[in-house]
Write a protein that holds these residues in place. Structure first.
Motif, PDB file in Angstrom:
ATOM      1  N   VAL A  42     -16.720 -43.950 -62.611  1.00 10.66           N
ATOM      2  CA  VAL A  42     -17.750 -43.269 -63.527  1.00 10.66           C
ATOM      3  C   VAL A  42     -16.788 -42.547 -64.528  1.00 10.66           C
ATOM      4  N   SER A  43     -16.905 -42.592 -65.735  1.00  8.04           N
ATOM      5  CA  SER A  43     -16.308 -41.794 -67.010  1.00  8.04           C
ATOM      6  C   SER A  43     -16.687 -40.240 -66.957  1.00  8.04           C
ATOM      7  N   ARG A  44     -15.751 -39.609 -67.139  1.00  5.19           N
ATOM      8  CA  ARG A  44     -16.211 -37.964 -67.114  1.00  5.19           C
ATOM      9  C   ARG A  44     -16.685 -37.700 -68.328  1.00  5.19           C
ATOM     10  N   PHE A  45     -17.760 -38.170 -69.083  1.00  5.06           N
ATOM     11  CA  PHE A  45     -17.945 -38.156 -70.389  1.00  5.06           C
ATOM     12  C   PHE A  45     -18.939 -36.873 -70.398  1.00  5.06           C
ATOM     13  N   CYS A  46     -18.899 -36.090 -71.353  1.00  2.00           N
ATOM     14  CA  CYS A  46     -19.836 -34.904 -71.555  1.00  2.00           C
ATOM     15  C   CYS A  46     -20.631 -34.889 -72.695  1.00  2.00           C
ATOM     16  N   PRO A  47     -21.945 -34.870 -72.799  1.00  2.00           N
ATOM     17  CA  PRO A  47     -22.501 -34.680 -74.217  1.00  2.00           C
ATOM     18  C   PRO A  47     -22.121 -33.088 -74.843  1.00  2.00           C
ATOM     19  N   PRO A  48     -22.359 -33.152 -76.005  1.00  2.00           N
ATOM     20  CA  PRO A  48     -22.433 -31.667 -76.968  1.00  2.00           C
ATOM     21  C   PRO A  48     -23.139 -30.920 -76.168  1.00  2.00           C
ATOM     22  N   ARG A  49     -22.707 -29.624 -76.091  1.00  2.00           N
ATOM     23  CA  ARG A  49     -23.714 -28.561 -75.395  1.00  2.00           C
ATOM     24  C   ARG A  49     -25.075 -28.444 -76.112  1.00  2.00           C
ATOM     25  N   LYS A  50     -24.859 -28.735 -77.263  1.00  2.00           N
ATOM     26  CA  LYS A  50     -26.565 -28.279 -77.935  1.00  2.00           C
ATOM     27  C   LYS A  50     -27.313 -29.599 -77.870  1.00  2.00           C
ATOM     28  N   ASP A  54     -30.982 -37.067 -73.329  1.00  2.00           N
ATOM     29  CA  ASP A  54     -30.016 -37.722 -72.336  1.00  2.00           C
ATOM     30  C   ASP A  54     -29.102 -38.574 -73.331  1.00  2.00           C
ATOM     31  N   TRP A  55     -27.664 -38.661 -72.466  1.00  2.00           N
ATOM     32  CA  TRP A  55     -26.791 -39.295 -72.924  1.00  2.00           C
ATOM     33  C   TRP A  55     -26.479 -40.565 -72.272  1.00  2.00           C
ATOM     34  N   ILE A  56     -26.067 -41.861 -72.524  1.00  2.00           N
ATOM     35  CA  ILE A  56     -25.591 -42.909 -71.749  1.00  2.00           C
ATOM     36  C   ILE A  56     -24.007 -43.164 -71.978  1.00  2.00           C
ATOM     37  N   GLY A  57     -23.347 -43.430 -70.908  1.00  2.00           N
ATOM     38  CA  GLY A  57     -21.990 -43.246 -70.972  1.00  2.00           C
ATOM     39  C   GLY A  57     -21.534 -44.459 -70.840  1.00  2.00           C
ATOM     40  N   PRO A  58     -19.979 -44.766 -71.203  1.00  2.00           N
ATOM     41  CA  PRO A  58     -19.514 -46.043 -70.799  1.00  2.00           C
ATOM     42  C   PRO A  58     -19.819 -46.692 -69.504  1.00  2.00           C
ATOM     43  N   PRO A  59     -19.653 -48.025 -69.366  1.00  2.00           N
ATOM     44  CA  PRO A  59     -19.965 -48.599 -68.005  1.00  2.00           C
ATOM     45  C   PRO A  59     -18.946 -48.116 -67.066  1.00  2.00           C
ATOM     46  N   LEU A  65     -22.435 -50.613 -64.404  1.00  2.00           N
ATOM     47  CA  LEU A  65     -23.640 -49.716 -64.999  1.00  2.00           C
ATOM     48  C   LEU A  65     -23.120 -48.600 -65.895  1.00  2.00           C
ATOM     49  N   ARG A  66     -24.191 -48.544 -66.796  1.00  2.00           N
ATOM     50  CA  ARG A  66     -23.910 -47.418 -67.724  1.00  2.00           C
ATOM     51  C   ARG A  66     -24.405 -46.327 -67.247  1.00  2.00           C
ATOM     52  N   PRO A  67     -23.671 -45.092 -66.687  1.00  2.00           N
ATOM     53  CA  PRO A  67     -24.196 -44.023 -66.061  1.00  2.00           C
ATOM     54  C   PRO A  67     -25.074 -42.956 -67.297  1.00  2.00           C
ATOM     55  N   VAL A  68     -26.104 -42.399 -66.982  1.00  2.00           N
ATOM     56  CA  VAL A  68     -26.790 -41.537 -67.605  1.00  2.00           C
ATOM     57  C   VAL A  68     -26.395 -40.113 -67.196  1.00  2.00           C
ATOM     58  N   HIS A  69     -26.164 -39.227 -68.369  1.00  2.00           N
ATOM     59  CA  HIS A  69     -26.105 -37.919 -68.223  1.00  2.00           C
ATOM     60  C   HIS A  69     -27.623 -37.116 -68.561  1.00  2.00           C
ATOM     61  N   PHE A  70     -28.123 -36.572 -67.762  1.00  2.00           N
ATOM     62  CA  PHE A  70     -29.456 -36.077 -67.830  1.00  2.00           C
ATOM     63  C   PHE A  70     -29.583 -34.637 -68.537  1.00  2.00           C
ATOM     64  N   HIS A  71     -30.195 -34.416 -69.457  1.00  2.00           N
ATOM     65  CA  HIS A  71     -30.535 -33.198 -70.021  1.00  2.00           C
ATOM     66  C   HIS A  71     -31.413 -32.573 -69.254  1.00  2.00           C
ATOM     67  N   ILE A  72     -31.019 -31.262 -69.145  1.00  2.00           N
ATOM     68  CA  ILE A  72     -31.918 -30.209 -68.536  1.00  2.00           C
ATOM     69  C   ILE A  72     -32.259 -29.080 -69.291  1.00  2.00           C
ATOM     70  N   PRO A  73     -33.734 -29.237 -69.787  1.00  2.00           N
ATOM     71  CA  PRO A  73     -34.052 -28.291 -70.661  1.00  2.00           C
ATOM     72  C   PRO A  73     -34.039 -26.997 -70.182  1.00  2.00           C
ATOM     73  N   GLU A  74     -34.319 -25.910 -71.028  1.00  2.00           N
ATOM     74  CA  GLU A  74     -34.344 -24.550 -70.507  1.00  2.00           C
ATOM     75  C   GLU A  74     -35.476 -24.224 -69.661  1.00  2.00           C
ATOM     76  N   ASN A  75     -36.622 -24.630 -70.530  1.00  2.00           N
ATOM     77  CA  ASN A  75     -37.994 -24.271 -69.765  1.00  2.00           C
ATOM     78  C   ASN A  75     -38.349 -25.375 -68.904  1.00  2.00           C
ATOM     79  N   GLU A  96     -24.231 -46.818 -56.389  1.00  2.00           N
ATOM     80  CA  GLU A  96     -23.659 -47.082 -55.200  1.00  2.00           C
ATOM     81  C   GLU A  96     -23.632 -48.443 -54.778  1.00  2.00           C
ATOM     82  N   PHE A  97     -25.143 -48.950 -54.964  1.00  8.47           N
ATOM     83  CA  PHE A  97     -25.310 -50.408 -54.455  1.00  8.47           C
ATOM     84  C   PHE A  97     -24.500 -51.291 -54.995  1.00  8.47           C
ATOM     85  N   TRP A  98     -24.595 -51.335 -56.515  1.00 15.50           N
ATOM     86  CA  TRP A  98     -23.766 -52.412 -57.266  1.00 15.50           C
ATOM     87  C   TRP A  98     -22.217 -52.269 -57.178  1.00 15.50           C
TER      88      TRP A  98
END
Length: 193
Positions: A42-50, A54-59, A65-75, A96-98
């Motif tokens: 899994v690549s170690r991509f990171c979306p911009p801080r602001k 959600d961001w979808i990364g490279p396979p 599979l393309r990993p998703v970096h899930f956004h965590i809202p403040e509230n 893990e399965f694939w």
């Protein structure tokens, strides 16, 4: 056409920089169970801080599979947090399965090719150094055998995948209702004051 390509490069460079930041991880791993499986590509991509989505990364190198970096809202409400964690767990389970399935497939395919070449009395490489391959009909035997052997595993995977996705969809509906209810409450308090 050249102007369009130059514009694409200007747009892609900041995105590439955002994906290349060090120290960013996709999602937390579940201890040894992931390390015993196929290595993590899994690549170690990171979306911009602001970022607020959600961001979808490279396979992934092993699961494809393309990993998703899930956004965590403040509230984030407890229900939204439950939904996000459910989605993350499902993504990790899927990865893990694939990864394991593709690793098993590759190993068994290589073993099949080696055994068939050995029975034919052929070497793994030709005299010119190219890899010796089997024809499509011979490989079809392997694919059929592999699918038959893993039928039960795929059936359980599909069953669990549907269960997880129905749970996620149900939770998404609850989150949508909660947001709508909160919006109506705010609107009602504004009108009454």
């Amino acid at each position: 056409m050249v102007a369009l390509r130059a514009g694409k490069k200007r747009l892609l460079l900041p995105l590439c920089r955002a994906f290349a930041r060090r120290g960013c991880q996709l999602a937390p791993e579940h201890g040894a169970e992931r390390r015993d499986a196929a290595p993590s590509g899994v690549s170690r991509f990171c979306p911009p801080r602001k970022s607020c989505c959600d961001w979808i990364g490279p396979p992934d190198k092993y699961s494809n599979l393309r990993p998703v970096h899930f956004h965590i809202p403040e509230n984030e409400s407890p229900l939204e947090q439950k939904l996000r964690k459910l989605r993350q767990e499902t993504q990790e389970w899927n990865q893990e399965f694939w990864a394991n399935q593709n690793l098993t497939f590759s190993k068994e395919k290589e073993a099949f090719i080696h055994s068939r070449l050995k029975t034919k009395g052929l070497a793994l490489r030709t005299e010119s150094g190219q890899k010796t391959t089997l024809n499509a009909e011979e490989m079809a035997d392997f694919y059929k055998e592999f699918l038959s052997k893993n039928f039960q595993k795929h059936m359980y995977y599909n069953r669990d995948w549907y269960k997880r996705n129905f749970a996620i969809t149900f939770c998404m509906g609850k989150v949508a209702l909660e947001r709508m209810w909160n919006k109506l409450k705010r609107k009602h308090t504004k009108m009454s004051s």
